[in-house]
Design a protein around this motif. Structure first.
Motif, PDB file in Angstrom:
ATOM      1  N   LEU A  99       0.830  -1.202   0.000  1.00 42.50           N
ATOM      2  CA  LEU A  99       0.000   0.000   0.000  1.00 42.50           C
ATOM      3  C   LEU A  99       0.867   1.255   0.000  1.00 42.50           C
ATOM      4  CD1 LEU A  99      -2.826  -0.721   2.606  1.00 42.50           C
ATOM      5  CD2 LEU A  99      -3.004  -0.754   0.121  1.00 42.50           C
TER       6      LEU A  99
ATOM      7  N   ASP B 180       2.430  12.439   0.749  1.00 40.14           N
ATOM      8  CA  ASP B 180       1.740  11.739  -0.335  1.00 40.14           C
ATOM      9  C   ASP B 180       2.076  12.361  -1.685  1.00 40.14           C
ATOM     10  OD1 ASP B 180       0.577   9.969   1.381  1.00 40.14           O
ATOM     11  OD2 ASP B 180      -1.416  10.878   1.341  1.00 40.14           O
TER      12      ASP B 180
ATOM     13  N   LEU C  28       0.605   3.890   1.586  1.00 44.06           N
ATOM     14  CA  LEU C  28      -0.055   4.547   2.711  1.00 44.06           C
ATOM     15  C   LEU C  28       0.806   4.392   3.949  1.00 44.06           C
ATOM     16  CD1 LEU C  28      -2.897   5.898   3.256  1.00 44.06           C
ATOM     17  CD2 LEU C  28      -3.603   3.680   4.151  1.00 44.06           C
TER      18      LEU C  28
ATOM     19  N   THR D   7      -5.183   1.932  -2.526  1.00 47.21           N
ATOM     20  CA  THR D   7      -4.598   3.065  -1.811  1.00 47.21           C
ATOM     21  C   THR D   7      -5.420   4.323  -2.045  1.00 47.21           C
ATOM     22  OG1 THR D   7      -2.369   2.128  -1.954  1.00 47.21           O
ATOM     23  CG2 THR D   7      -2.531   4.497  -1.560  1.00 47.21           C
TER      24      THR D   7
ATOM     25  N   SER E 259      -7.219   6.463   0.821  1.00 45.92           N
ATOM     26  CA  SER E 259      -6.874   7.883   0.953  1.00 45.92           C
ATOM     27  C   SER E 259      -8.118   8.747   0.897  1.00 45.92           C
ATOM     28  CB  SER E 259      -5.893   8.297  -0.151  1.00 45.92           C
ATOM     29  OG  SER E 259      -4.659   7.627  -0.011  1.00 45.92           O
TER      30      SER E 259
END
Length: 324
Positions: free
Chosen positions: A137, A214, A139, A193, A197
Protein backbone atom coordinates in the motif's frame (compact mmCIF):
# COMPACT_ATOMS: atom_id res chain seq x y z
CA UNK A 1 -15.00 -32.45 -2.35
CA UNK A 2 -13.24 -31.75 -5.62
CA UNK A 3 -9.69 -30.58 -5.08
CA UNK A 4 -7.11 -29.29 -7.52
CA UNK A 5 -3.82 -28.36 -5.84
CA UNK A 6 -0.71 -27.58 -7.88
CA UNK A 7 2.06 -25.12 -7.06
CA UNK A 8 1.83 -22.04 -4.85
CA UNK A 9 1.65 -19.83 -7.92
CA UNK A 10 -1.00 -21.90 -9.72
CA UNK A 11 -4.68 -21.89 -9.03
CA UNK A 12 -5.93 -24.02 -6.17
CA UNK A 13 -9.61 -25.01 -6.22
CA UNK A 14 -11.66 -26.49 -3.38
CA UNK A 15 -15.36 -27.16 -4.03
CA UNK A 16 -18.16 -28.57 -1.89
CA UNK A 17 -16.14 -28.50 1.32
CA UNK A 18 -17.86 -29.73 4.50
CA UNK A 19 -17.35 -27.76 7.72
CA UNK A 20 -14.80 -30.06 9.38
CA UNK A 21 -12.74 -29.96 6.18
CA UNK A 22 -13.26 -26.18 5.99
CA UNK A 23 -11.78 -25.76 9.47
CA UNK A 24 -8.68 -27.72 8.46
CA UNK A 25 -8.42 -25.89 5.16
CA UNK A 26 -9.01 -22.31 6.29
CA UNK A 27 -8.24 -22.37 10.01
CA UNK A 28 -4.45 -22.27 9.58
CA UNK A 29 -4.11 -21.29 5.94
CA UNK A 30 -2.50 -17.90 6.62
CA UNK A 31 -2.69 -17.32 10.37
CA UNK A 32 -4.46 -19.32 13.12
CA UNK A 33 -8.22 -18.70 13.07
CA UNK A 34 -11.21 -20.02 14.99
CA UNK A 35 -14.16 -20.91 12.74
CA UNK A 36 -17.71 -21.67 13.81
CA UNK A 37 -21.16 -22.16 12.27
CA UNK A 38 -24.65 -22.70 13.62
CA UNK A 39 -25.26 -25.49 11.08
CA UNK A 40 -22.14 -27.65 10.62
CA UNK A 41 -24.10 -30.45 8.93
CA UNK A 42 -25.57 -28.11 6.32
CA UNK A 43 -22.38 -26.13 5.71
CA UNK A 44 -20.75 -26.03 2.28
CA UNK A 45 -17.82 -23.90 1.15
CA UNK A 46 -15.62 -23.39 -1.87
CA UNK A 47 -12.62 -21.28 -2.71
CA UNK A 48 -10.31 -20.51 -5.59
CA UNK A 49 -6.95 -19.08 -4.64
CA UNK A 50 -3.56 -18.21 -6.06
CA UNK A 51 -0.46 -16.25 -5.10
CA UNK A 52 0.51 -13.37 -7.37
CA UNK A 53 3.66 -11.36 -6.68
CA UNK A 54 3.56 -12.04 -2.93
CA UNK A 55 -0.17 -11.41 -2.63
CA UNK A 56 -2.64 -14.22 -1.99
CA UNK A 57 -5.90 -13.60 -3.85
CA UNK A 58 -8.90 -15.77 -2.98
CA UNK A 59 -12.46 -16.01 -4.24
CA UNK A 60 -14.36 -17.56 -1.34
CA UNK A 61 -18.00 -18.68 -1.11
CA UNK A 62 -19.63 -20.38 1.86
CA UNK A 63 -22.68 -20.87 4.04
CA UNK A 64 -23.29 -18.87 7.20
CA UNK A 65 -20.23 -18.89 9.47
CA UNK A 66 -17.98 -16.87 11.77
CA UNK A 67 -14.20 -16.32 11.68
CA UNK A 68 -12.29 -15.08 14.72
CA UNK A 69 -8.63 -14.15 15.15
CA UNK A 70 -8.04 -14.21 18.90
CA UNK A 71 -5.36 -12.36 20.79
CA UNK A 72 -4.10 -15.64 22.25
CA UNK A 73 -3.48 -17.05 18.77
CA UNK A 74 -1.31 -14.11 17.64
CA UNK A 75 2.39 -14.93 17.66
CA UNK A 76 5.46 -12.90 16.80
CA UNK A 77 6.24 -15.64 14.28
CA UNK A 78 3.00 -15.08 12.35
CA UNK A 79 3.20 -13.08 9.11
CA UNK A 80 1.88 -9.64 10.06
CA UNK A 81 -0.05 -8.90 6.91
CA UNK A 82 -3.10 -6.89 6.03
CA UNK A 83 -6.26 -8.45 4.63
CA UNK A 84 -8.79 -6.90 2.31
CA UNK A 85 -12.29 -8.28 2.02
CA UNK A 86 -14.67 -7.26 -0.75
CA UNK A 87 -18.24 -8.47 -0.49
CA UNK A 88 -19.40 -10.00 -3.78
CA UNK A 89 -22.74 -11.51 -2.74
CA UNK A 90 -24.59 -11.65 0.55
CA UNK A 91 -23.60 -9.48 3.48
CA UNK A 92 -20.71 -9.49 5.94
CA UNK A 93 -19.57 -7.89 9.17
CA UNK A 94 -15.91 -7.01 9.83
CA UNK A 95 -14.91 -6.08 13.39
CA UNK A 96 -11.52 -4.79 14.59
CA UNK A 97 -10.13 -2.04 16.80
CA UNK A 98 -13.55 -1.29 18.30
CA UNK A 99 -15.15 -0.64 14.91
CA UNK A 100 -17.65 -2.61 12.84
CA UNK A 101 -18.10 -2.49 9.08
CA UNK A 102 -21.34 -3.87 7.64
CA UNK A 103 -20.57 -4.87 4.06
CA UNK A 104 -23.03 -5.13 1.19
CA UNK A 105 -22.10 -6.32 -2.31
CA UNK A 106 -19.40 -4.04 -3.72
CA UNK A 107 -18.21 -2.79 -0.30
CA UNK A 108 -14.63 -3.22 0.92
CA UNK A 109 -12.93 -3.34 4.34
CA UNK A 110 -9.37 -3.99 5.44
CA UNK A 111 -8.09 -5.51 8.68
CA UNK A 112 -4.73 -6.32 10.23
CA UNK A 113 -3.69 -9.89 11.06
CA UNK A 114 -1.39 -8.61 13.82
CA UNK A 115 -4.44 -7.71 15.94
CA UNK A 116 -7.65 -9.57 16.84
CA UNK A 117 -10.53 -9.40 14.39
CA UNK A 118 -13.86 -11.07 13.72
CA UNK A 119 -15.78 -11.73 10.50
CA UNK A 120 -19.44 -12.75 10.56
CA UNK A 121 -21.60 -13.93 7.67
CA UNK A 122 -25.29 -14.46 8.47
CA UNK A 123 -26.14 -16.35 5.28
CA UNK A 124 -24.75 -17.50 1.96
CA UNK A 125 -21.84 -15.27 1.00
CA UNK A 126 -19.09 -14.75 -1.52
CA UNK A 127 -16.08 -12.50 -1.02
CA UNK A 128 -12.81 -11.57 -2.65
CA UNK A 129 -10.07 -11.76 0.00
CA UNK A 130 -6.52 -10.49 -0.48
CA UNK A 131 -3.71 -10.93 2.03
CA UNK A 132 -0.57 -8.87 1.55
CA UNK A 133 2.32 -7.09 3.29
CA UNK A 134 1.69 -3.47 4.26
CA UNK A 135 4.43 -2.33 1.88
CA UNK A 136 2.08 -3.00 -1.04
CA UNK A 137 0.00 0.00 0.00
CA UNK A 138 1.17 3.54 -0.72
CA UNK A 139 -0.05 4.55 2.71
CA UNK A 140 1.71 5.41 5.95
CA UNK A 141 1.87 2.52 8.42
CA UNK A 142 0.70 4.97 11.09
CA UNK A 143 -2.57 5.54 9.23
CA UNK A 144 -3.58 1.90 8.77
CA UNK A 145 -5.11 1.46 12.28
CA UNK A 146 -7.45 4.38 11.56
CA UNK A 147 -9.05 2.66 8.56
CA UNK A 148 -9.35 -0.96 9.71
CA UNK A 149 -12.94 -2.28 9.86
CA UNK A 150 -14.24 0.82 8.07
CA UNK A 151 -16.84 0.34 5.36
CA UNK A 152 -15.44 1.57 2.04
CA UNK A 153 -18.52 1.88 -0.10
CA UNK A 154 -18.56 0.55 -3.61
CA UNK A 155 -21.63 2.50 -4.73
CA UNK A 156 -20.48 6.08 -4.16
CA UNK A 157 -17.49 8.30 -4.93
CA UNK A 158 -14.39 6.70 -6.38
CA UNK A 159 -15.62 3.34 -5.08
CA UNK A 160 -17.90 3.22 -8.12
CA UNK A 161 -14.78 3.27 -10.32
CA UNK A 162 -12.52 1.04 -8.23
CA UNK A 163 -14.83 -1.72 -7.00
CA UNK A 164 -15.85 -3.04 -10.47
CA UNK A 165 -12.14 -3.57 -11.19
CA UNK A 166 -11.80 -5.58 -7.97
CA UNK A 167 -14.88 -7.64 -8.85
CA UNK A 168 -13.27 -8.58 -12.16
CA UNK A 169 -10.22 -9.86 -10.25
CA UNK A 170 -12.42 -12.41 -8.51
CA UNK A 171 -13.98 -13.50 -11.80
CA UNK A 172 -10.66 -13.79 -13.64
CA UNK A 173 -8.14 -15.22 -11.16
CA UNK A 174 -6.96 -17.63 -13.84
CA UNK A 175 -5.77 -14.66 -15.92
CA UNK A 176 -3.32 -13.42 -13.28
CA UNK A 177 -0.28 -15.12 -14.77
CA UNK A 178 3.35 -14.03 -14.88
CA UNK A 179 4.46 -10.44 -15.10
CA UNK A 180 1.11 -9.28 -16.45
CA UNK A 181 -0.58 -10.70 -13.37
CA UNK A 182 1.96 -8.89 -11.17
CA UNK A 183 1.27 -5.61 -12.96
CA UNK A 184 -2.49 -6.07 -12.55
CA UNK A 185 -2.04 -6.69 -8.83
CA UNK A 186 0.15 -3.58 -8.53
CA UNK A 187 -2.57 -1.59 -10.30
CA UNK A 188 -5.12 -3.02 -7.88
CA UNK A 189 -3.07 -1.78 -4.92
CA UNK A 190 -2.78 1.68 -6.45
CA UNK A 191 -6.58 1.74 -6.62
CA UNK A 192 -6.97 0.38 -3.08
CA UNK A 193 -4.60 3.06 -1.81
CA UNK A 194 -6.69 5.70 -3.59
CA UNK A 195 -9.86 4.32 -1.98
CA UNK A 196 -8.28 4.39 1.50
CA UNK A 197 -6.87 7.88 0.95
CA UNK A 198 -10.31 9.15 -0.08
CA UNK A 199 -11.75 7.70 3.13
CA UNK A 200 -9.06 9.39 5.22
CA UNK A 201 -9.63 12.73 3.53
CA UNK A 202 -13.39 12.58 4.02
CA UNK A 203 -13.32 11.38 7.64
CA UNK A 204 -10.51 13.45 9.15
CA UNK A 205 -8.65 16.66 8.55
CA UNK A 206 -5.34 15.30 7.37
CA UNK A 207 -2.18 16.71 8.83
CA UNK A 208 -0.42 18.97 6.30
CA UNK A 209 2.81 16.95 6.47
CA UNK A 210 0.99 13.78 5.44
CA UNK A 211 -0.52 15.57 2.47
CA UNK A 212 2.95 16.74 1.49
CA UNK A 213 4.41 13.26 1.92
CA UNK A 214 1.74 11.74 -0.34
CA UNK A 215 2.45 14.40 -2.96
CA UNK A 216 6.19 13.71 -2.73
CA UNK A 217 5.70 9.95 -3.12
CA UNK A 218 3.54 10.54 -6.19
CA UNK A 219 6.16 12.89 -7.64
CA UNK A 220 8.96 10.36 -7.08
CA UNK A 221 7.01 7.59 -8.81
CA UNK A 222 6.52 9.85 -11.81
CA UNK A 223 10.21 10.79 -12.09
CA UNK A 224 12.02 7.51 -11.42
CA UNK A 225 13.53 7.63 -14.91
CA UNK A 226 15.32 10.89 -14.09
CA UNK A 227 18.90 10.09 -12.96
CA UNK A 228 19.04 13.55 -11.36
CA UNK A 229 16.16 12.75 -8.99
CA UNK A 230 17.43 13.40 -5.46
CA UNK A 231 16.59 15.07 -2.18
CA UNK A 232 17.41 18.58 -3.39
CA UNK A 233 15.45 18.38 -6.65
CA UNK A 234 12.41 16.90 -4.91
CA UNK A 235 12.51 19.52 -2.16
CA UNK A 236 12.69 22.34 -4.73
CA UNK A 237 9.73 20.93 -6.64
CA UNK A 238 7.64 21.04 -3.44
CA UNK A 239 8.91 24.36 -2.11
CA UNK A 240 10.34 22.89 1.08
CA UNK A 241 13.88 22.54 2.37
CA UNK A 242 15.93 19.37 1.98
CA UNK A 243 15.98 19.08 5.77
CA UNK A 244 12.17 19.20 5.92
CA UNK A 245 11.94 16.55 3.24
CA UNK A 246 14.34 14.27 5.08
CA UNK A 247 12.33 14.75 8.27
CA UNK A 248 9.11 13.66 6.51
CA UNK A 249 10.70 10.37 5.52
CA UNK A 250 12.33 9.89 8.91
CA UNK A 251 8.84 9.99 10.46
CA UNK A 252 8.05 6.94 8.33
CA UNK A 253 11.29 5.15 9.23
CA UNK A 254 12.60 5.70 5.71
CA UNK A 255 15.11 7.86 3.84
CA UNK A 256 14.53 9.76 0.61
CA UNK A 257 17.31 7.90 -1.21
CA UNK A 258 16.15 4.55 0.18
CA UNK A 259 12.61 5.12 -1.06
CA UNK A 260 13.79 6.15 -4.54
CA UNK A 261 16.09 3.13 -4.71
CA UNK A 262 13.39 0.65 -3.68
CA UNK A 263 10.88 2.02 -6.18
CA UNK A 264 13.44 1.89 -9.01
CA UNK A 265 14.45 -1.66 -8.16
CA UNK A 266 10.83 -2.75 -8.18
CA UNK A 267 10.27 -1.30 -11.67
CA UNK A 268 13.43 -3.01 -12.91
CA UNK A 269 12.34 -6.32 -11.39
CA UNK A 270 9.00 -6.22 -13.22
CA UNK A 271 10.69 -5.38 -16.54
CA UNK A 272 13.21 -8.20 -16.13
CA UNK A 273 10.37 -10.68 -15.56
CA UNK A 274 8.47 -9.45 -18.64
CA UNK A 275 8.92 -11.64 -21.73
CA UNK A 276 7.95 -8.64 -23.86
CA UNK A 277 11.11 -6.84 -22.65
CA UNK A 278 13.65 -9.46 -23.77
CA UNK A 279 14.91 -7.26 -26.62
CA UNK A 280 16.16 -4.75 -24.05
CA UNK A 281 19.41 -5.43 -22.25
CA UNK A 282 19.72 -5.39 -18.48
CA UNK A 283 21.76 -2.19 -18.73
CA UNK A 284 19.06 -0.53 -20.82
CA UNK A 285 16.38 -1.46 -18.31
CA UNK A 286 18.47 -0.24 -15.39
CA UNK A 287 19.25 3.07 -17.09
CA UNK A 288 15.62 3.56 -18.09
CA UNK A 289 14.77 3.61 -14.37
CA UNK A 290 17.57 5.93 -13.32
CA UNK A 291 20.45 3.55 -12.53
CA UNK A 292 23.54 4.91 -14.32
CA UNK A 293 26.22 2.55 -12.97
CA UNK A 294 25.51 -1.08 -14.10
CA UNK A 295 27.83 -2.57 -11.48
CA UNK A 296 26.17 -0.63 -8.67
CA UNK A 297 22.75 -1.66 -9.97
CA UNK A 298 23.70 -5.35 -10.02
CA UNK A 299 24.95 -5.22 -6.44
CA UNK A 300 21.81 -3.46 -5.23
CA UNK A 301 19.57 -5.90 -7.08
CA UNK A 302 21.36 -8.93 -5.66
CA UNK A 303 21.32 -7.60 -2.10
CA UNK A 304 17.57 -6.93 -2.41
CA UNK A 305 16.32 -10.03 -4.24
CA UNK A 306 18.99 -12.61 -3.41
CA UNK A 307 20.40 -13.04 -6.90
CA UNK A 308 21.69 -10.85 -9.70
CA UNK A 309 19.50 -9.33 -12.43
CA UNK A 310 20.72 -11.76 -15.11
CA UNK A 311 19.88 -14.85 -13.02
CA UNK A 312 16.56 -13.31 -12.01
CA UNK A 313 15.62 -12.71 -15.64
CA UNK A 314 16.62 -16.22 -16.72
CA UNK A 315 14.72 -17.89 -13.87
CA UNK A 316 11.48 -16.08 -14.66
CA UNK A 317 11.71 -16.40 -18.42
CA UNK A 318 12.49 -20.13 -18.10
CA UNK A 319 9.51 -20.55 -15.76
CA UNK A 320 7.27 -18.69 -18.21
CA UNK A 321 8.47 -20.89 -21.09
CA UNK A 322 7.72 -24.07 -19.11
CA UNK A 323 4.30 -22.78 -18.13
CA UNK A 324 3.57 -21.97 -21.77
Amino acid sequence: MEHTDTTARDMQNYDGVRFDEWVRLVGNRFVPLVLSTIDPDGFSGSLRTRVVDGTCVTDIAASSHRVHRSRASISDDDPHHLKLSMQLTGTGLVMQDGRSAHLSPGDVAIYDTARPYTLEYAGQMRSLVMIFPHSMLGLSANLVPTVTAVRLRGDTGIGRVICPFMQHLAEDLDQLDGVNGARIIRSAFDLITALLSAELQSSTAREPWRVTLDAVAHYIDGHLDDPGLNTDSIARAHFISARQLQYLFQEEGETVSGYIRSRRLERCRLDLEDAAQTSRSIVQIAQAWGFIDPSHFSKLFKSTYGHGPRDHRLQHLDAAALAG
